[in-house]
Design an enzyme around this catalytic site. Structure first.
Site, PDB file in Angstrom:
ATOM      1  N   TYR A   1       2.770  41.184  82.289  1.00 26.84           N
ATOM      2  CA  TYR A   1       1.770  41.311  81.208  1.00 26.84           C
ATOM      3  C   TYR A   1       1.765  40.095  80.273  1.00 26.84           C
ATOM      4  CZ  TYR A   1       5.528  43.680  78.461  1.00 26.84           C
ATOM      5  OH  TYR A   1       6.688  44.017  77.820  1.00 26.84           O
TER       6      TYR A   1
ATOM      7  N   GLY B   1       8.068  42.741  87.867  1.00 27.99           N
ATOM      8  CA  GLY B   1       7.469  44.065  87.661  1.00 27.99           C
ATOM      9  C   GLY B   1       8.596  45.013  87.305  1.00 27.99           C
ATOM     10  N   PRO B   2       8.469  46.290  87.639  1.00 22.21           N
ATOM     11  CA  PRO B   2       9.497  47.253  87.230  1.00 22.21           C
ATOM     12  C   PRO B   2      10.803  47.156  88.020  1.00 22.21           C
ATOM     13  CG  PRO B   2       7.735  48.358  88.450  1.00 22.21           C
ATOM     14  CD  PRO B   2       7.294  46.948  88.268  1.00 22.21           C
TER      15      PRO B   2
ATOM     16  N   THR C   1      24.238  42.748  80.419  1.00 17.77           N
ATOM     17  CA  THR C   1      23.638  44.007  80.900  1.00 17.77           C
ATOM     18  C   THR C   1      22.499  43.713  81.879  1.00 17.77           C
ATOM     19  OG1 THR C   1      21.953  44.049  79.151  1.00 17.77           O
ATOM     20  CG2 THR C   1      24.062  45.132  78.650  1.00 17.77           C
TER      21      THR C   1
HETATM   22  C1  HXC Z   1       8.603  51.570  65.708  1.00 17.31           C
HETATM   23  C2  HXC Z   1      10.622  50.451  65.521  1.00 17.31           C
HETATM   24  C3  HXC Z   1      11.134  51.120  66.665  1.00 17.31           C
HETATM   25  C4  HXC Z   1      10.267  52.074  67.318  1.00 17.31           C
HETATM   26  C5  HXC Z   1      12.663  49.769  65.932  1.00 17.31           C
HETATM   27  N1  HXC Z   1      11.616  49.632  65.103  1.00 17.31           N
HETATM   28  N2  HXC Z   1      12.392  50.679  66.891  1.00 17.31           N
HETATM   29  N3  HXC Z   1       9.381  50.653  65.040  1.00 17.31           N
HETATM   30  N4  HXC Z   1       9.017  52.258  66.805  1.00 17.31           N
HETATM   31  N5  HXC Z   1      10.647  52.744  68.402  1.00 17.31           N
HETATM   32  C6  HXC Z   1      11.525  48.765  63.935  1.00 17.31           C
HETATM   33  C7  HXC Z   1      12.600  49.039  62.908  1.00 17.31           C
HETATM   34  O1  HXC Z   1      12.272  50.165  62.067  1.00 17.31           O
HETATM   35  C8  HXC Z   1      12.590  47.719  62.114  1.00 17.31           C
HETATM   36  O2  HXC Z   1      11.489  47.620  61.259  1.00 17.31           O
HETATM   37  C9  HXC Z   1      12.351  46.694  63.226  1.00 17.31           C
HETATM   38  O3  HXC Z   1      11.742  47.401  64.309  1.00 17.31           O
HETATM   39  C10 HXC Z   1      13.643  46.040  63.719  1.00 17.31           C
HETATM   40  O4  HXC Z   1      14.501  47.078  64.149  1.00 17.31           O
HETATM   41  P1  HXC Z   1      16.096  46.909  64.121  1.00 17.31           P
HETATM   42  O5  HXC Z   1      16.677  48.121  64.750  1.00 17.31           O
HETATM   43  O6  HXC Z   1      16.540  46.539  62.736  1.00 17.31           O
HETATM   44  O7  HXC Z   1      16.256  45.582  65.022  1.00 17.31           O
HETATM   45  P2  HXC Z   1      17.428  45.084  65.915  1.00 17.31           P
HETATM   46  O8  HXC Z   1      18.733  45.722  65.530  1.00 17.31           O
HETATM   47  O9  HXC Z   1      17.327  43.598  65.924  1.00 17.31           O
HETATM   48  O10 HXC Z   1      17.065  45.682  67.381  1.00 17.31           O
HETATM   49  C11 HXC Z   1      15.997  45.144  68.131  1.00 17.31           C
HETATM   50  C12 HXC Z   1      15.286  46.216  68.972  1.00 17.31           C
HETATM   51  C13 HXC Z   1      16.280  47.064  69.804  1.00 17.31           C
HETATM   52  C14 HXC Z   1      14.291  45.486  69.856  1.00 17.31           C
HETATM   53  C15 HXC Z   1      14.518  47.150  68.023  1.00 17.31           C
HETATM   54  O11 HXC Z   1      15.586  47.983  70.638  1.00 17.31           O
HETATM   55  C16 HXC Z   1      17.170  46.192  70.687  1.00 17.31           C
HETATM   56  O12 HXC Z   1      18.255  45.804  70.245  1.00 17.31           O
HETATM   57  N6  HXC Z   1      16.722  45.876  71.935  1.00 17.31           N
HETATM   58  C17 HXC Z   1      17.471  44.979  72.842  1.00 17.31           C
HETATM   59  C18 HXC Z   1      17.367  45.373  74.285  1.00 17.31           C
HETATM   60  C19 HXC Z   1      15.972  45.651  74.783  1.00 17.31           C
HETATM   61  O13 HXC Z   1      15.028  45.842  73.998  1.00 17.31           O
HETATM   62  N7  HXC Z   1      15.844  45.696  76.127  1.00 17.31           N
HETATM   63  C20 HXC Z   1      14.599  45.997  76.765  1.00 17.31           C
HETATM   64  C21 HXC Z   1      13.995  44.777  77.351  1.00 17.31           C
HETATM   65  S1  HXC Z   1      12.856  45.333  78.522  1.00 17.31           S
HETATM   66  P3  HXC Z   1      11.571  47.949  59.656  1.00 17.31           P
HETATM   67  O14 HXC Z   1      10.222  47.604  59.152  1.00 17.31           O
HETATM   68  O15 HXC Z   1      11.906  49.401  59.567  1.00 17.31           O
HETATM   69  O16 HXC Z   1      12.652  47.058  59.118  1.00 17.31           O
HETATM   70  C22 HXC Z   1      11.548  44.369  78.682  1.00 17.31           C
HETATM   71  C23 HXC Z   1      10.775  44.747  79.949  1.00 17.31           C
HETATM   72  C24 HXC Z   1       9.332  44.499  79.945  1.00 17.31           C
HETATM   73  O17 HXC Z   1      11.312  43.512  77.930  1.00 17.31           O
HETATM   74  C25 HXC Z   1       8.556  45.012  81.148  1.00 17.31           C
HETATM   75  C26 HXC Z   1       9.034  46.287  81.803  1.00 17.31           C
HETATM   76  C27 HXC Z   1       8.281  46.725  83.029  1.00 17.31           C
HETATM   77  P1  NAP Z   2      18.442  44.741  78.954  1.00 14.06           P
HETATM   78  O1  NAP Z   2      19.601  45.136  79.808  1.00 14.06           O
HETATM   79  O2  NAP Z   2      18.181  45.528  77.716  1.00 14.06           O
HETATM   80  O3  NAP Z   2      18.625  43.207  78.606  1.00 14.06           O
HETATM   81  C1  NAP Z   2      18.272  42.615  77.387  1.00 14.06           C
HETATM   82  C2  NAP Z   2      19.461  41.806  76.895  1.00 14.06           C
HETATM   83  O4  NAP Z   2      19.065  41.024  75.776  1.00 14.06           O
HETATM   84  C3  NAP Z   2      20.650  42.664  76.443  1.00 14.06           C
HETATM   85  O5  NAP Z   2      21.801  42.231  77.128  1.00 14.06           O
HETATM   86  C4  NAP Z   2      20.766  42.388  74.945  1.00 14.06           C
HETATM   87  O6  NAP Z   2      22.143  42.378  74.556  1.00 14.06           O
HETATM   88  C5  NAP Z   2      20.130  41.003  74.847  1.00 14.06           C
HETATM   89  N1  NAP Z   2      19.581  40.734  73.519  1.00 14.06           N
HETATM   90  C6  NAP Z   2      18.687  41.471  72.815  1.00 14.06           C
HETATM   91  N2  NAP Z   2      18.454  40.906  71.629  1.00 14.06           N
HETATM   92  C7  NAP Z   2      19.206  39.783  71.574  1.00 14.06           C
HETATM   93  C8  NAP Z   2      19.403  38.765  70.599  1.00 14.06           C
HETATM   94  N3  NAP Z   2      18.750  38.800  69.421  1.00 14.06           N
HETATM   95  N4  NAP Z   2      20.244  37.745  70.880  1.00 14.06           N
HETATM   96  C9  NAP Z   2      20.895  37.705  72.063  1.00 14.06           C
HETATM   97  N5  NAP Z   2      20.759  38.637  73.020  1.00 14.06           N
HETATM   98  C10 NAP Z   2      19.934  39.664  72.769  1.00 14.06           C
HETATM   99  O7  NAP Z   2      17.074  44.770  79.782  1.00 14.06           O
HETATM  100  P2  NAP Z   2      16.672  44.136  81.191  1.00 14.06           P
HETATM  101  O8  NAP Z   2      15.734  45.088  81.823  1.00 14.06           O
HETATM  102  O9  NAP Z   2      17.865  43.676  81.946  1.00 14.06           O
HETATM  103  O10 NAP Z   2      15.805  42.862  80.732  1.00 14.06           O
HETATM  104  C11 NAP Z   2      16.185  41.535  81.058  1.00 14.06           C
HETATM  105  C12 NAP Z   2      14.970  40.629  81.022  1.00 14.06           C
HETATM  106  O11 NAP Z   2      14.053  41.012  82.034  1.00 14.06           O
HETATM  107  C13 NAP Z   2      14.187  40.661  79.708  1.00 14.06           C
HETATM  108  O12 NAP Z   2      13.703  39.367  79.415  1.00 14.06           O
HETATM  109  C14 NAP Z   2      13.027  41.562  80.030  1.00 14.06           C
HETATM  110  O13 NAP Z   2      11.906  41.333  79.203  1.00 14.06           O
HETATM  111  C15 NAP Z   2      12.770  41.155  81.465  1.00 14.06           C
HETATM  112  N6  NAP Z   2      12.019  42.120  82.231  1.00 14.06           N
HETATM  113  C16 NAP Z   2      12.600  43.272  82.627  1.00 14.06           C
HETATM  114  C17 NAP Z   2      11.862  44.166  83.392  1.00 14.06           C
HETATM  115  C18 NAP Z   2      12.461  45.448  83.894  1.00 14.06           C
HETATM  116  O14 NAP Z   2      11.744  46.212  84.538  1.00 14.06           O
HETATM  117  N7  NAP Z   2      13.718  45.721  83.662  1.00 14.06           N
HETATM  118  C19 NAP Z   2      10.534  43.867  83.725  1.00 14.06           C
HETATM  119  C20 NAP Z   2       9.979  42.681  83.279  1.00 14.06           C
HETATM  120  C21 NAP Z   2      10.739  41.806  82.551  1.00 14.06           C
HETATM  121  P3  NAP Z   2      22.659  42.748  73.083  1.00 14.06           P
HETATM  122  O15 NAP Z   2      22.043  44.038  72.708  1.00 14.06           O
HETATM  123  O16 NAP Z   2      24.156  42.773  73.237  1.00 14.06           O
HETATM  124  O17 NAP Z   2      22.240  41.604  72.202  1.00 14.06           O
END
Ligand code: HXC
Ligand code: NAP
Length: 301
Positions: free
Chosen positions: A164, A206-207, A34
């Site tokens: 950050y 950044g974003p 993704t």
């Molecule tokens: C408070 C929350 C929450 C929320 C989940 N939790 N969402 N707590 N507010 N909104 C809590 C749950 O209740 C649980 O705690 C714990 O977090 C783990 O949640 P799970 O759903 O069991 O975890 P998991 O299935 O492993 O999913 C991980 C996840 C989910 C991070 C919560 O969002 C995910 O799968 N994300 C993957 C993709 C992603 O995050 N992409 C964005 C990257 S962007 P308890 O105590 O209830 O068990 C990025 C960009 C940065 O990094 C900079 C941008 C400019």
């Molecule tokens: P994204 O599409 O949500 O990508 C995150 C990926 O991580 C997903 O493909 C997810 O796939 C995978 N992932 C999450 N938990 C995992 C686990 N436990 N094991 C293996 N894979 C896992 O978001 P994105 O914006 O492209 O982010 C990509 C990277 O860029 C991240 O490191 C993010 O912090 C960084 N970043 C993004 C931005 C932005 O503006 N988009 C800015 C700064 C930094 P599954 O759910 O299938 O596991």
């Protein structure tokens, strides 16, 4: 959810490196099904790489792999792997070597994140993010380093962090702690493994609008109310090919002497937030006339 449009970027949209720059190289991208991982992977394939994409959701990976194959004609291996579990990561390396003969680079791109006041987080919520981002990057780097050092091969680790990681940020504290740790990992491994010809670098984006990030960081109406492009001096968000270009450069031999660095790609966003007087862009020319008079008048007082 709508991903904002970007302006056209001319030649940058076509990619930067020679079309055969990655011929014969195998690159693993975690979270490669993704968002930014997919964008980087697609470009690496266009440059001739064999690609391994991993994440937890095999169906998403397989769909992406089919689409990437149609678009680029490249070779892709899609493997389910939760980066939190070292044995799963090691298995990815074994399967990648079995299919492509070797692994040359790893992009630690997988991440978990969401906005929340820190006091609302459970201990498990905090450690979930740390485990995906920091422990996941550690696991993949460790498996990669052990493999390259044993095989006496050069290697390349590219970590995707955020700006950050150096400034810290409210409301994404677990992510900030984890990404800060990945920055320390980057610099530490660069120093330690450089003698093995293993380079370690990072990109701090950044974003860059992606579904995964925007759904968790700007859910619902927040995307309009808190429009990231307004925080950026260039007044736009990033385009995915821009990050793909930078990632390809850092993995390629064109950056062979860059080791232990972090390159920011944010249109100036974090500096805009840091400079004490940067907010003065709100001041109009007429207001500046008045301000200038006041300052000049102060000379005589
Ligand atoms: C408070 C929350 C929450 C929320 C989940 N939790 N969402 N707590 N507010 N909104 C809590 C749950 O209740 C649980 O705690 C714990 O977090 C783990 O949640 P799970 O759903 O069991 O975890 P998991 O299935 O492993 O999913 C991980 C996840 C989910 C991070 C919560 O969002 C995910 O799968 N994300 C993957 C993709 C992603 O995050 N992409 C964005 C990257 S962007 P308890 O105590 O209830 O068990 C990025 C960009 C940065 O990094 C900079 C941008 C400019
Ligand atoms: P994204 O599409 O949500 O990508 C995150 C990926 O991580 C997903 O493909 C997810 O796939 C995978 N992932 C999450 N938990 C995992 C686990 N436990 N094991 C293996 N894979 C896992 O978001 P994105 O914006 O492209 O982010 C990509 C990277 O860029 C991240 O490191 C993010 O912090 C960084 N970043 C993004 C931005 C932005 O503006 N988009 C800015 C700064 C930094 P599954 O759910 O299938 O596991």
């Amino acid at each position: 959810m709508e991903i904002p449009e970007n302006n056209s970027l001319g030649d940058a949209e076509k990619g930067m490196l020679r079309n055969d720059a990655f011929n014969g190289k195998t690159i693993i991208i975690t979270g490669g099904g993704t968002g930014l991982g997919r964008a980087m992977g697609t470009y690496f394939l266009k440059l001739g790489a064999n690609l391994v994409i991993t994440s937890r959701k095999l169906k998403v990976l397989q769909k992406t792999a089919t689409e990437m194959e149609t678009e680029t004609g490249g070779k892709i291996l899609a493997l389910a792997c939760d980066v939190r579990h070292y044995e799963e990561v090691e298995k990815v390396f074994q399967e990648a070597v079995a299919k492509f003969g070797q692994v040359n680079a790893v992009v630690n791109n997988a991440a978990g994140n969401f906005i929340s006041p820190t006091e609302r987080l459970s201990a498990n919520a905090f450690s979930t993010i740390i485990d995906i981002v920091l422990k996941g990057s550690v696991n993949c780097s460790l498996a990669a380093g052990k493999y390259w050092i044993k095989e006496k091969m050069p290697g390349n680790i590219l970590n995707i962090i955020t700006t950050y990681a150096f400034t810290g940020s409210a409301y994404v504290v677990p992510s900030a702690c984890a990404k800060g740790g990945v920055l320390a990992l980057t610099r530490s491994l660069a120093a330690e493994w450089g003698r093995h010809q293993i380079r370690t670098n990072a990109i701090a984006p950044g974003p860059f609008p992606t579904k995964g990030a925007w759904e968790r960081l700007l859910p619902g109406e927040m995307a309009e109310k808190f429009d990231f492009k307004n925080r950026v001096p260039l007044k736009r968000v990033g385009k995915q090919q821009e990050i793909a270009n930078l990632a390809a450069f850092l993995i390629s031999d064109y950056s062979a002497y860059i080791n232990g660095d972090v390159i920011t790609i944010d249109g100036g966003e974090w500096l805009q937030g840091a400079g004490q007087f940067n907010g003065l862009e709100m001041v109009t020319d007429e207001m500046w006339d008045g301000i200038e008079q006041l300052i000049r008048a102060a000379k005589g007082s």
